[in-house]
Design an enzyme around this catalytic site. Structure first.
Site, PDB file in Angstrom:
ATOM      1  N   ARG A 163       0.828  -1.217   0.000  1.00  0.00           N
ATOM      2  CA  ARG A 163       0.000   0.000   0.000  1.00  0.00           C
ATOM      3  C   ARG A 163       0.858   1.261   0.000  1.00  0.00           C
ATOM      4  O   ARG A 163       0.491   2.276  -0.600  1.00  0.00           O
ATOM      5  CB  ARG A 163      -0.936   0.015   1.212  1.00  0.00           C
ATOM      6  CG  ARG A 163      -2.104  -0.952   1.109  1.00  0.00           C
ATOM      7  CD  ARG A 163      -3.023  -0.835   2.305  1.00  0.00           C
ATOM      8  NE  ARG A 163      -4.196  -1.682   2.163  1.00  0.00           N
ATOM      9  CZ  ARG A 163      -5.154  -1.790   3.065  1.00  0.00           C
ATOM     10  NH1 ARG A 163      -5.060  -1.087   4.197  1.00  0.00           N
ATOM     11  NH2 ARG A 163      -6.187  -2.575   2.855  1.00  0.00           N
ATOM     12  N   LYS A 194     -17.876 -13.676   6.416  1.00  0.00           N
ATOM     13  CA  LYS A 194     -19.227 -13.196   6.739  1.00  0.00           C
ATOM     14  C   LYS A 194     -20.046 -12.872   5.500  1.00  0.00           C
ATOM     15  O   LYS A 194     -19.665 -12.020   4.707  1.00  0.00           O
ATOM     16  CB  LYS A 194     -19.145 -11.961   7.642  1.00  0.00           C
ATOM     17  CG  LYS A 194     -18.617 -12.255   9.030  1.00  0.00           C
ATOM     18  CD  LYS A 194     -18.706 -11.018   9.912  1.00  0.00           C
ATOM     19  CE  LYS A 194     -18.255 -11.330  11.333  1.00  0.00           C
ATOM     20  NZ  LYS A 194     -18.371 -10.138  12.207  1.00  0.00           N
ATOM     21  N   GLY A 212      -6.967  -7.227   1.568  1.00  0.00           N
ATOM     22  CA  GLY A 212      -5.660  -7.538   2.140  1.00  0.00           C
ATOM     23  C   GLY A 212      -5.328  -9.016   2.144  1.00  0.00           C
ATOM     24  O   GLY A 212      -4.210  -9.420   1.820  1.00  0.00           O
ATOM     25  N   GLY A 230     -13.183  -3.481   1.713  1.00  0.00           N
ATOM     26  CA  GLY A 230     -14.551  -2.995   1.820  1.00  0.00           C
ATOM     27  C   GLY A 230     -14.918  -1.981   0.749  1.00  0.00           C
ATOM     28  O   GLY A 230     -15.998  -2.033   0.168  1.00  0.00           O
TER      29      GLY A 230
END
Length: 386
Positions: free
Chosen positions: A38, A194, A340, A363
């Site tokens: 990053r 999830k 990630g 996200g």
């Protein structure tokens, strides 16, 4: 998103004090950077600003510290500033307070923005404090562009000018290849733990993709919704009805062969999903399913992936994720990965150079695919387009 009036070349930076928001929330162990991807990706923006602007103030978060106003050493940005100093070959002092940003140094990094009260609740007061010593705000933290927080959202109203950096511009260009006239077949791969955090994007993706492969614990909820025994596997009970609807969509592809952990003796077995027993937990994709996935990936013209397909941090259950990475690396399709854990899986087997684009976001990557917009970037565009 039209960035014509919001990208870096749009601004005259001469004599300007620039506040730059980056996402350097990266893996660190014992103060050593484990993956600086990053940071490297943000270097073009940083170098451009150092060359053209009067001064540069860098903001990032790291982890989830308490917003106490106090420095918590385990969440300090010191290791990040040290690594950035090495990458740029210049000294980078750290500001422990907002007042310290007014120092005369050419470049300064603010301590972890999440140490400061009001960051997470998008405090206008904190935003004004951040903006008062700057002439222009540049958002280059694509990974946090979906979060309305003081340093990503409210601050945009607290500076005379605001724009986006080269990383954000690159991310949006790459993701448009999925959403705007992608080359078909378009194959999506979604993993992770999830279904609650990805259900909306999965639903949105079914209108774009030709096939959507679902793995990880996301698949477990789908299996249970289909009436299958998943033993002691992770799942989300409150999303069973939603998962049932997903499984009725013929674009959804679920692994039929899985790798399970026998909790009674800690042994690892591969078996058909219909053979899972009460004392077993599904932890990875089986080889036969990987062979089936290969056919889809090999036929794709565009393929994207977000989220691991198993408990990949455990070597016993890493093959599914690693093998899909290899399959993507062998494909002739335009390939995009995001998140990630997905990037780590590629980096672990030295395949980062085999993909066309690796998104720094998880996200935000998914939210942009779902909504085709991100609140922080939308706000900047609106500010510039009037």
């Amino acid at each position: 998103m039209d960035l014509t009036n919001s990208n870096l070349p749009s601004f005259d930076l001469t004599g300007k004090r620039v506040l730059l928001r980056v996402d350097f929330n990266i893996p660190i162990r014992d103060d050593e950077i484990l993956n600086d991807e990053r940071m490297v990706r943000a270097l073009p923006t940083i170098e451009y600003l150092l060359e053209h602007a009067k001064s540069l103030r860098i903001i990032t978060h790291r982890g989830r510290p308490q917003e106490s106003g106090k420095i918590q050493p385990e969440f300090s940005v010191k290791p990040i500033a040290k690594r950035l100093s090495q990458l740029l070959d210049i000294a980078i002092p750290i500001a422990n307070s907002l007042e310290d940003l007014d120092q005369a140094a050419k470049i300064i990094m603010l301590e972890n923005i999440r140490f400061f009260n009001g960051e997470k609740n998008n405090s206008e007061e904190l935003a004004k404090q951040l903006g008062k010593s700057s002439d222009i705000y540049i958002m280059d933290a694509f990974g946090t562009a979906h979060r309305k927080q003081a340093s990503t959202f409210a601050v945009i109203d607290s500076v005379p000018e605001a724009g986006v950096g080269f990383l954000v511009e690159d991310e949006l260009k790459a993701l448009k290849k999925i959403l705007v006239n992608p080359e078909k077949p378009l194959i999506g791969i979604i993993g992770g733990s999830k279904i609650s955090t990805k259900i909306n994007v999965i639903d949105s993706l079914t209108s774009h993709v030709d096939k959507l492969i679902i793995g990880g614990a996301l698949a477990n909820t789908c299996y249970l919704a289909m009436g299958k025994n998943i033993g002691k596997s992770l799942f989300e009970e409150e999303y069973l009805d939603v998962a049932k609807k997903l499984t009725e969509n013929n674009k959804i592809v679920l692994p039929e062969n899985v790798v399970v952990l026998d909790t009674s003796n800690d042994s690892v077995l591969e078996k058909h999903i219909d053979s899972v027993e009460n004392h077993e937990a599904i932890c990875d994709v089986g080889r036969k399913s990987l062979e089936y996935f290969q056919k889809h990936i090999a036929s794709a013209k565009t393929v994207f992936w977000n989220g691991p397909l198993g408990k990949f941090e455990d070597a016993r259950f890493s093959e599914g994720t690693s093998e899909v990475a290899r399959l993507m690396s062998q494909s002739n399709a335009y390939s995009i990965i995001g998140g990630g854990e997905t990037i780590t899986s590629f980096a672990n087997i030295n395949l980062m150079n085999s993909v066309n684009y690796a998104s720094t976001a998880g996200g935000a990557f998914l939210e942009y695919i779902e909504n085709k917009s991100l609140p922080c970037i939308d706000k900047i565009i609106k500010k510039n387009d009037g």
